[in-house]
Design a protein around this motif. Structure first.
Motif, PDB file in Angstrom:
ATOM      1  N   ARG A  15      52.645  50.092  66.056  1.00 18.60           N
ATOM      2  CA  ARG A  15      52.641  50.040  64.596  1.00 18.60           C
ATOM      3  C   ARG A  15      53.950  50.549  64.022  1.00 18.60           C
ATOM      4  O   ARG A  15      54.555  51.466  64.562  1.00 18.60           O
ATOM      5  CB  ARG A  15      51.489  50.888  64.070  1.00 18.60           C
ATOM      6  N   PRO A  16      54.380  49.978  62.912  1.00 18.22           N
ATOM      7  CA  PRO A  16      55.605  50.472  62.286  1.00 18.22           C
ATOM      8  C   PRO A  16      55.374  51.856  61.670  1.00 18.22           C
ATOM      9  O   PRO A  16      54.249  52.207  61.312  1.00 18.22           O
ATOM     10  CB  PRO A  16      55.908  49.429  61.207  1.00 18.22           C
ATOM     11  N   ALA A  17      56.444  52.634  61.554  1.00 14.46           N
ATOM     12  CA  ALA A  17      56.349  53.971  60.975  1.00 14.46           C
ATOM     13  C   ALA A  17      55.957  53.865  59.510  1.00 14.46           C
ATOM     14  O   ALA A  17      56.459  53.037  58.775  1.00 14.46           O
ATOM     15  CB  ALA A  17      57.688  54.676  61.111  1.00 14.46           C
ATOM     16  N   ARG A  18      55.059  54.720  59.112  1.00 11.90           N
ATOM     17  CA  ARG A  18      54.582  54.675  57.730  1.00 11.90           C
ATOM     18  C   ARG A  18      54.977  55.887  56.903  1.00 11.90           C
ATOM     19  O   ARG A  18      54.829  55.866  55.699  1.00 11.90           O
ATOM     20  CB  ARG A  18      53.058  54.541  57.721  1.00 11.90           C
ATOM     21  N   THR A  19      55.440  56.957  57.528  1.00 13.36           N
ATOM     22  CA  THR A  19      55.823  58.138  56.763  1.00 13.36           C
ATOM     23  C   THR A  19      57.308  58.087  56.421  1.00 13.36           C
ATOM     24  O   THR A  19      58.097  57.441  57.097  1.00 13.36           O
ATOM     25  CB  THR A  19      55.521  59.433  57.547  1.00 13.36           C
ATOM     26  N   ALA A  20      57.668  58.778  55.372  1.00 14.93           N
ATOM     27  CA  ALA A  20      59.047  58.732  54.888  1.00 14.93           C
ATOM     28  C   ALA A  20      60.027  59.314  55.895  1.00 14.93           C
ATOM     29  O   ALA A  20      61.083  58.739  56.144  1.00 14.93           O
ATOM     30  CB  ALA A  20      59.145  59.481  53.566  1.00 14.93           C
ATOM     31  N   CYS A  36      62.225  69.572  52.179  1.00 15.59           N
ATOM     32  CA  CYS A  36      60.950  70.177  52.574  1.00 15.59           C
ATOM     33  C   CYS A  36      61.119  71.638  52.978  1.00 15.59           C
ATOM     34  O   CYS A  36      60.315  72.496  52.597  1.00 15.59           O
ATOM     35  CB  CYS A  36      60.316  69.383  53.713  1.00 15.59           C
ATOM     36  N   VAL A  37      62.175  71.940  53.711  1.00 14.43           N
ATOM     37  CA  VAL A  37      62.428  73.322  54.143  1.00 14.43           C
ATOM     38  C   VAL A  37      62.705  74.208  52.931  1.00 14.43           C
ATOM     39  O   VAL A  37      62.206  75.345  52.856  1.00 14.43           O
ATOM     40  CB  VAL A  37      63.594  73.369  55.155  1.00 14.43           C
ATOM     41  N   ALA A  38      63.472  73.729  51.970  1.00 14.90           N
ATOM     42  CA  ALA A  38      63.767  74.514  50.771  1.00 14.90           C
ATOM     43  C   ALA A  38      62.494  74.805  49.980  1.00 14.90           C
ATOM     44  O   ALA A  38      62.317  75.915  49.457  1.00 14.90           O
ATOM     45  CB  ALA A  38      64.785  73.780  49.900  1.00 14.90           C
ATOM     46  N   LEU A  39      61.590  73.838  49.911  1.00 14.28           N
ATOM     47  CA  LEU A  39      60.330  74.071  49.205  1.00 14.28           C
ATOM     48  C   LEU A  39      59.455  75.078  49.939  1.00 14.28           C
ATOM     49  O   LEU A  39      58.792  75.919  49.312  1.00 14.28           O
ATOM     50  CB  LEU A  39      59.583  72.749  49.013  1.00 14.28           C
ATOM     51  N   VAL A  40      59.434  75.025  51.249  1.00 10.77           N
ATOM     52  CA  VAL A  40      58.650  75.998  52.021  1.00 10.77           C
ATOM     53  C   VAL A  40      59.240  77.398  51.851  1.00 10.77           C
ATOM     54  O   VAL A  40      58.495  78.378  51.708  1.00 10.77           O
ATOM     55  CB  VAL A  40      58.583  75.583  53.505  1.00 10.77           C
ATOM     56  N   LEU A  41      60.570  77.519  51.849  1.00 18.55           N
ATOM     57  CA  LEU A  41      61.187  78.821  51.604  1.00 18.55           C
ATOM     58  C   LEU A  41      60.866  79.355  50.215  1.00 18.55           C
ATOM     59  O   LEU A  41      60.644  80.555  50.042  1.00 18.55           O
ATOM     60  CB  LEU A  41      62.700  78.737  51.802  1.00 18.55           C
ATOM     61  N   ALA A  42      60.842  78.483  49.221  1.00 20.65           N
ATOM     62  CA  ALA A  42      60.462  78.905  47.871  1.00 20.65           C
ATOM     63  C   ALA A  42      59.018  79.392  47.847  1.00 20.65           C
ATOM     64  O   ALA A  42      58.691  80.381  47.173  1.00 20.65           O
ATOM     65  CB  ALA A  42      60.663  77.759  46.879  1.00 20.65           C
ATOM     66  N   ALA A  43      58.137  78.740  48.599  1.00 15.65           N
ATOM     67  CA  ALA A  43      56.736  79.165  48.661  1.00 15.65           C
ATOM     68  C   ALA A  43      56.611  80.519  49.355  1.00 15.65           C
ATOM     69  O   ALA A  43      55.838  81.382  48.907  1.00 15.65           O
ATOM     70  CB  ALA A  43      55.904  78.122  49.399  1.00 15.65           C
ATOM     71  N   ILE A  44      57.360  80.731  50.420  1.00 15.25           N
ATOM     72  CA  ILE A  44      57.322  82.023  51.119  1.00 15.25           C
ATOM     73  C   ILE A  44      57.844  83.126  50.208  1.00 15.25           C
ATOM     74  O   ILE A  44      57.269  84.222  50.140  1.00 15.25           O
ATOM     75  CB  ILE A  44      58.134  81.944  52.427  1.00 15.25           C
ATOM     76  N   ALA A  45      58.921  82.857  49.479  1.00 14.42           N
ATOM     77  CA  ALA A  45      59.471  83.852  48.554  1.00 14.42           C
ATOM     78  C   ALA A  45      58.492  84.157  47.433  1.00 14.42           C
ATOM     79  O   ALA A  45      58.355  85.311  47.015  1.00 14.42           O
ATOM     80  CB  ALA A  45      60.789  83.352  47.982  1.00 14.42           C
ATOM     81  N   ASP A  46      57.796  83.146  46.947  1.00 10.08           N
ATOM     82  CA  ASP A  46      56.815  83.354  45.883  1.00 10.08           C
ATOM     83  C   ASP A  46      55.645  84.195  46.390  1.00 10.08           C
ATOM     84  O   ASP A  46      55.141  85.075  45.691  1.00 10.08           O
ATOM     85  CB  ASP A  46      56.319  82.012  45.365  1.00 10.08           C
ATOM     86  N   ALA A  61      52.748  71.392  48.929  1.00 14.39           N
ATOM     87  CA  ALA A  61      52.132  70.095  48.651  1.00 14.39           C
ATOM     88  C   ALA A  61      53.205  69.059  48.306  1.00 14.39           C
ATOM     89  O   ALA A  61      53.129  67.906  48.749  1.00 14.39           O
ATOM     90  CB  ALA A  61      51.126  70.225  47.512  1.00 14.39           C
ATOM     91  N   PHE A  62      54.209  69.464  47.544  1.00 19.45           N
ATOM     92  CA  PHE A  62      55.310  68.552  47.239  1.00 19.45           C
ATOM     93  C   PHE A  62      56.139  68.261  48.489  1.00 19.45           C
ATOM     94  O   PHE A  62      56.654  67.156  48.646  1.00 19.45           O
ATOM     95  CB  PHE A  62      56.188  69.110  46.114  1.00 19.45           C
ATOM     96  N   ALA A  63      56.283  69.252  49.375  1.00 17.19           N
ATOM     97  CA  ALA A  63      57.002  69.016  50.636  1.00 17.19           C
ATOM     98  C   ALA A  63      56.271  67.974  51.475  1.00 17.19           C
ATOM     99  O   ALA A  63      56.897  67.073  52.051  1.00 17.19           O
ATOM    100  CB  ALA A  63      57.147  70.323  51.414  1.00 17.19           C
ATOM    101  N   VAL A  64      54.954  68.060  51.529  1.00 21.30           N
ATOM    102  CA  VAL A  64      54.163  67.065  52.268  1.00 21.30           C
ATOM    103  C   VAL A  64      54.291  65.699  51.601  1.00 21.30           C
ATOM    104  O   VAL A  64      54.416  64.678  52.279  1.00 21.30           O
ATOM    105  CB  VAL A  64      52.683  67.513  52.361  1.00 21.30           C
ATOM    106  N   LEU A  65      54.295  65.679  50.291  1.00 17.29           N
ATOM    107  CA  LEU A  65      54.456  64.428  49.551  1.00 17.29           C
ATOM    108  C   LEU A  65      55.798  63.765  49.892  1.00 17.29           C
ATOM    109  O   LEU A  65      55.853  62.562  50.173  1.00 17.29           O
ATOM    110  CB  LEU A  65      54.373  64.708  48.047  1.00 17.29           C
ATOM    111  N   VAL A  66      56.870  64.548  49.915  1.00 12.63           N
ATOM    112  CA  VAL A  66      58.192  64.011  50.248  1.00 12.63           C
ATOM    113  C   VAL A  66      58.220  63.517  51.692  1.00 12.63           C
ATOM    114  O   VAL A  66      58.821  62.491  52.003  1.00 12.63           O
ATOM    115  CB  VAL A  66      59.283  65.076  50.009  1.00 12.63           C
ATOM    116  N   TRP A  71      58.058  55.892  49.446  1.00 12.21           N
ATOM    117  CA  TRP A  71      58.719  55.348  48.259  1.00 12.21           C
ATOM    118  C   TRP A  71      60.073  56.027  48.088  1.00 12.21           C
ATOM    119  O   TRP A  71      60.192  57.252  48.217  1.00 12.21           O
ATOM    120  CB  TRP A  71      57.836  55.553  47.038  1.00 12.21           C
ATOM    121  N   ARG A  72      61.095  55.262  47.799  1.00 11.64           N
ATOM    122  CA  ARG A  72      62.462  55.768  47.746  1.00 11.64           C
ATOM    123  C   ARG A  72      62.658  56.864  46.710  1.00 11.64           C
ATOM    124  O   ARG A  72      63.457  57.784  46.906  1.00 11.64           O
ATOM    125  CB  ARG A  72      63.394  54.603  47.450  1.00 11.64           C
TER     126      ARG A  72
END
Length: 140
Positions: A15-20, A36-46, A61-66, A71-72
């Motif tokens: 099957r072709p890759a479906r994730t970004a 994604c890493v920057a968002l996880v670091l922001a979550a850890i800092a928060d 959740a936004f990191a998982v979305l990205v 979608w481009r």
């Protein structure tokens, strides 16, 4: 006489890759992962300060979305989210006090790490969209 061989990647089987992130290549993939890493670091800092807001759940959740939505323009949602949280943080006198008074080292460092995480995530997200546009534009 030497000839150049076009080295194309081997075709994928199944099957072709479906994730970004799996579909992206080169710098585009690097920028998506960095976002994604920057968002996880922001979550850890928060979370490090013990603040009871929804941030530590929203940022990953936004990191998982990205990472998953191919979608481009998906990374631009991170830019919007980062701008809203930076504005909301700077509108709060309590948060601004944490950023300007280094009396509590953990609060001071985590506040700045969170702001820098948002700025980095927004910058990497914009770069991912720009690189994606150049990559897709040259293929057509």
């Amino acid at each position: 006489m030497t000839t150049r061989a076009n080295r194309l990647p081997a075709p994928r089987r199944g099957r072709p890759a479906r994730t970004a992130i799996v579909r992206a290549t080169g710098r585009h993939r690097t920028f998506l992962i960095a976002t994604c890493v920057a968002l996880v670091l922001a979550a850890i800092a928060d979370e490090a300060t013990g603040y009871d807001g929804p941030g530590p759940f929203i940022y990953p959740a936004f990191a998982v979305l990205v990472a998953l939505v191919p979608w481009r323009f998906t990374p631009l949602l991170v830019v919007l989210m980062s701008a809203l949280f930076v504005f909301g943080g700077l509108a709060s006198p309590e948060f601004v006090h944490r950023l300007t008074t280094p009396g509590q080292v953990l609060d001071f460092a985590s506040g700045w790490l969170q702001m820098l995480g948002f700025a980095a995530a927004a910058g990497f997200a914009v770069a991912a969209v720009v690189v994606s546009r150049r990559t897709h534009g040259s293929r057509s």
